[in-house]
Design an enzyme around this catalytic site. Structure first.
Site, short mmCIF file in Angstrom:
data_model
loop_
_atom_site.label_atom_id
_atom_site.label_comp_id
_atom_site.label_asym_id
_atom_site.label_seq_id
_atom_site.Cartn_x
_atom_site.Cartn_y
_atom_site.Cartn_z
N ARG A 71 12.69 -7.42 13.18
CA ARG A 71 13.62 -8.43 13.69
C ARG A 71 12.85 -9.67 14.15
NH1 ARG A 71 16.77 -5.77 18.44
NH2 ARG A 71 18.07 -7.61 18.23
N ILE A 87 10.75 -12.83 15.03
CA ILE A 87 9.42 -13.27 14.61
C ILE A 87 8.72 -12.16 13.85
CG2 ILE A 87 7.13 -13.94 15.46
CD1 ILE A 87 8.54 -15.42 17.75
N GLY A 123 7.63 -6.75 21.91
CA GLY A 123 7.71 -7.23 23.28
C GLY A 123 9.13 -7.18 23.80
N TYR A 145 6.63 -10.68 32.70
CA TYR A 145 6.37 -11.09 31.32
C TYR A 145 5.14 -11.99 31.23
CZ TYR A 145 7.43 -13.02 26.66
OH TYR A 145 7.37 -13.41 25.34
N LYS A 155 1.68 -11.15 29.20
CA LYS A 155 1.24 -12.01 28.10
C LYS A 155 -0.09 -12.68 28.40
CE LYS A 155 4.56 -11.30 25.15
NZ LYS A 155 4.29 -10.66 23.83
#
Length: 240
Positions: A12, A14, A84, A147, A151
């Site tokens: 799905r 990217i 993610g 998040y 990251k």
């Protein structure tokens, strides 16, 4: 020689664009997914790319899933850590569970996928580890402490592991997308979306295929001198 690529979260958004771009570039591609079976089935029917279900937050499941992929397609030469999740909340409302879920998937998942593949890449003297981080891992974002921390951790992981892999022919790089016109972003209310676009100097959202092209380059033999790097693709919104 045809190489094998494995893309997490690869059915799905990217991830799907990355999977398709790698296939078009001549790679054998396996796409991992965590839960949406209908989307995965539709993706495989449309693209012919096999999809494998497991959670990247579970080390044992990652090791077993990788073994299944390699038994079918051959040793994995290119790993794209794309999976993610978000569990957004202001910090004073952020629960330990919301923190753990995001760290387990977005940071621990990168370890869980890379670690089982590392010995084989070292033995074969070739490998490409490409992790999809985020603009918010670089600059931070209100309501995304979990998040942004995960990251940002992906970027530290990339810089350190690149130094270990360099002499073994393994490159380790990261890509930090800005706001991309995925299903999730397009579902945001139009006034909010317009505000986001207003902060992007090029004046538009990015396209998933633009991130995919970055991955195809970093996966290539021609990118062998690039390691430990962070490629920013955010329309000029944040200059790193």
């Amino acid at each position: 020689m045809t190489r094998t690529a494995l893309v997490t979260g690869g059915t799905r958004g990217i991830g799907a664009a990355i999977s398709v771009a790698l296939k078009d570039a001549g790679y054998r591609v396996a796409a991992n997914y965590a839960g949406n079976e209908e989307a995965a089935r539709h993706f495989t029917e449309e693209t012919g790319i096999p999809a494998y279900r497991w959670s990247v937050a579970d080390y044992g499941a990652c090791a077993a899933g990788i073994a299944e992929v390699e038994a079918t397609l051959g040793p994995v030469d290119v790993l794209v850590n794309n999976a993610g999740i978000t569990r957004d909340a202001m910090f004073h409302k952020l629960s330990p569970e919301q923190w753990r879920q995001v760290i387990d998937t977005n940071l621990n998942g990168v370890f869980n996928m890379t670690h089982p593949l590392w010995p084989g890449m070292r033995e074969r003297r070739f490998g490409r580890i490409i992790t999809i981080s985020s603009i918010n891992g670089q600059k931070g974002q209100v309501g995304q402490v979990n998040y942004s921390a995960a990251k940002a951790g992906d970027l530290g992981f990339t810089k350190a592991l690149a130094q270990e892999g360099a002499r073994a022919g393994i490159t380790v790089n990261a890509i930090c997308p800005g706001y991309i016109a995925t299903e999730m972003v397009m579902a945001v209310a139009e006034p909010v979306r317009e505000k986001i676009v207003g902060q992007i100097p090029v004046g538009r959202l990015g396209e998933a295929r633009e991130i995919a092209r970055c991955v195809v380059f970093l996966a290539s033999d021609e990118a062998g001198f690039i390691t430990g790097s962070t490629l920013t693709a955010n329309g000029g919104q944040y200059i790193a």
